[in-house]
Write a protein that holds these residues in place. Structure first.
Motif, PDB file in Angstrom:
ATOM      1  N   THR A 178      -4.848   6.704  -4.843  1.00 22.38           N
ATOM      2  CA  THR A 178      -4.608   5.314  -5.223  1.00 22.38           C
ATOM      3  C   THR A 178      -5.240   5.014  -6.569  1.00 22.38           C
ATOM      4  O   THR A 178      -4.621   4.405  -7.445  1.00 22.38           O
ATOM      5  CB  THR A 178      -5.192   4.370  -4.145  1.00 22.38           C
ATOM      6  N   LEU A 215       2.286   2.356  -3.402  1.00 19.62           N
ATOM      7  CA  LEU A 215       1.285   2.902  -4.302  1.00 19.62           C
ATOM      8  C   LEU A 215       0.841   4.294  -3.857  1.00 19.62           C
ATOM      9  O   LEU A 215       0.535   5.155  -4.683  1.00 19.62           O
ATOM     10  CB  LEU A 215       0.086   1.943  -4.317  1.00 19.62           C
ATOM     11  N   ALA A 216       0.814   4.492  -2.549  1.00 18.07           N
ATOM     12  CA  ALA A 216       0.315   5.755  -2.007  1.00 18.07           C
ATOM     13  C   ALA A 216       1.278   6.916  -2.280  1.00 18.07           C
ATOM     14  O   ALA A 216       0.888   8.069  -2.232  1.00 18.07           O
ATOM     15  CB  ALA A 216       0.068   5.611  -0.502  1.00 18.07           C
ATOM     16  N   VAL A 266      -5.177  -1.863  -0.065  1.00 17.01           N
ATOM     17  CA  VAL A 266      -4.852  -0.598  -0.749  1.00 17.01           C
ATOM     18  C   VAL A 266      -6.019   0.370  -0.646  1.00 17.01           C
ATOM     19  O   VAL A 266      -5.848   1.580  -0.752  1.00 17.01           O
ATOM     20  CB  VAL A 266      -4.500  -0.730  -2.256  1.00 17.01           C
ATOM     21  N   LEU A 308       0.823  -1.209   0.000  1.00 20.22           N
ATOM     22  CA  LEU A 308       0.000   0.000   0.000  1.00 20.22           C
ATOM     23  C   LEU A 308       0.859   1.262   0.000  1.00 20.22           C
ATOM     24  O   LEU A 308       0.588   2.225  -0.716  1.00 20.22           O
ATOM     25  CB  LEU A 308      -0.906  -0.035   1.244  1.00 20.22           C
TER      26      LEU A 308
END
Ligand code: C2E
Ligand code: MG
Ligand code: MG
Ligand code: MG
Length: 285
Positions: free
Chosen positions: A163, A124-125, A155, A121
């Motif tokens: 996202t 991606l953040a 996520v 996560l």
């Protein structure tokens, strides 16, 4: 976390907590140098089509052999890498290595259609992720349509707008998206409509007791049906027995991964095994 606690709370430490904190401290101080020292490597696990047991892709799985701590499990060191902000560097290294491997395999005439890369996560953040990833694609020369990123439902616990933007940008680059450990998260299914998902990976906790547990069988059937209705590929994780493979195949699941088809292994071993499988007979289920 220890430094955040005041003196009063210190008194209520249980011995177990202390051990965990000491352990985490050892992990973190070792990990900071581990990447530079070349202690990380990738193993690869085959993903197969159930109808013919052909290789449809491989998943890259990160390994850490620490000279001091021994082999450390990703479920232990990845959360620690997230805590100390090392996941970015580590994730970039994984992407670089995995994409290069596909190109190297191509060069020796071993064609792996797709590489699956796990993403946390936190990676991606961060706003620059799609750009950074584009950079890796450019440097390695891999066709982006051969890359699939695996994310868990967690996520969706992050900043959702960012996202979604990042995942859309990756989709526009041609990179695929799979939902890992599907069915174990706590989110609603609405995201399946909003995210550019291609594949659901049925968590291995549901696969383990197929043939023994009616609830797990019902859940597995439901996920296969959901995938079919939404036009998504469905891959079963953690297939360890022929019985599980047969069950899944009969229920219309088209793809699988697990010890029955092959454990995660080094790049050379995987190539040797699957080139041979192509020449000889494929494992029949
Ligand atoms: P995952 O992505 O769900 O990976 C599948 C895990 O199941 C792997 O554990 C794999 O070795 C294991 N597995 C595969 N087939 C079988 C089977 O038939 N039976 C059983 N019992 N297990 C099987 P591993 O390698 O320990 O990885 C654990 C988790 O760590 C992964 O779960 C993934 O979430 C994370 N991870 C691994 N590599 C990376 C990475 O490069 N980046 C990130 N962010 N996470 C990673
Ligand atoms: Mg995965
Ligand atoms: Mg999984
Ligand atoms: Mg997992």
């Amino acid at each position: 976390q220890a430094e955040k606690l005041g003196v009063n709370q210190m008194a209520s430490y249980s011995p177990g907590m202390q051990v965990r904190i000491v352990e985490r401290f050892a992990l973190v101080s070792e990990m900071k140098e581990a990447l530079a020292r070349g202690e990380f490597r990738l193993d690869y696990q085959a993903q197969v089509g159930l109808a013919d047991q052909r290789l449809i892709g491989v998943e890259a799985l990160l390994r850490w052999d620490s000279p001091k701590l021994g082999a450390v499990e990703p479920d232990r060191f990845i959360p620690a890498a997230e805590d100390i902000g090392l996941i970015r560097e580590l994730g970039t290294w994984v992407a670089q290595r995995a994409c290069s491997q596909i190109v190297e395999w191509d060069r020796v005439g071993f064609h792996v259609p797709r590489i699956a890369i796990n993403l946390s996560l936190q990676e991606l953040a961060r706003g620059t992720f799609p750009e950074d990833f584009q950079h890796v694609i450019g440097e390695t020369g891999i066709d982006p349509s051969r890359i699939e990123l695996e994310v868990t439902e967690s996520v969706l616990l992050g900043p959702l707008a960012e996202t979604i933007d990042a995942l859309m940008a990756l989709r526009n680059m041609g990179v695929g998206l799979a939902i890992d450990d599907f069915g174990t998260g706590h989110s609603s299914l609405v995201y399946l409509k909003r995210l550019p998902v291609k594949r659901l990976k049925i968590d291995r906790n549901f696969v383990r007791d197929l043939g023994r547990d009616l609830n797990d069988e019902a859940i597995t059937r439901a996920v296969i049906g959901l995938g079919r209705s939404l036009g998504l590929a469905v891959l079963a994780e953690g297939v360890e027995t022929r019985e599980q493979a047969v069950f899944l195949s009969r229920e219309g699941c088209q793809e699988a991964q697990g010890f029955f088809f092959g454990r995660p292994m080094g790049a050379a071993e995987l190539a040797a095994r699957w080139s041979q499988a192509r020449r000889n007979h494929l494992k029949k289920i």
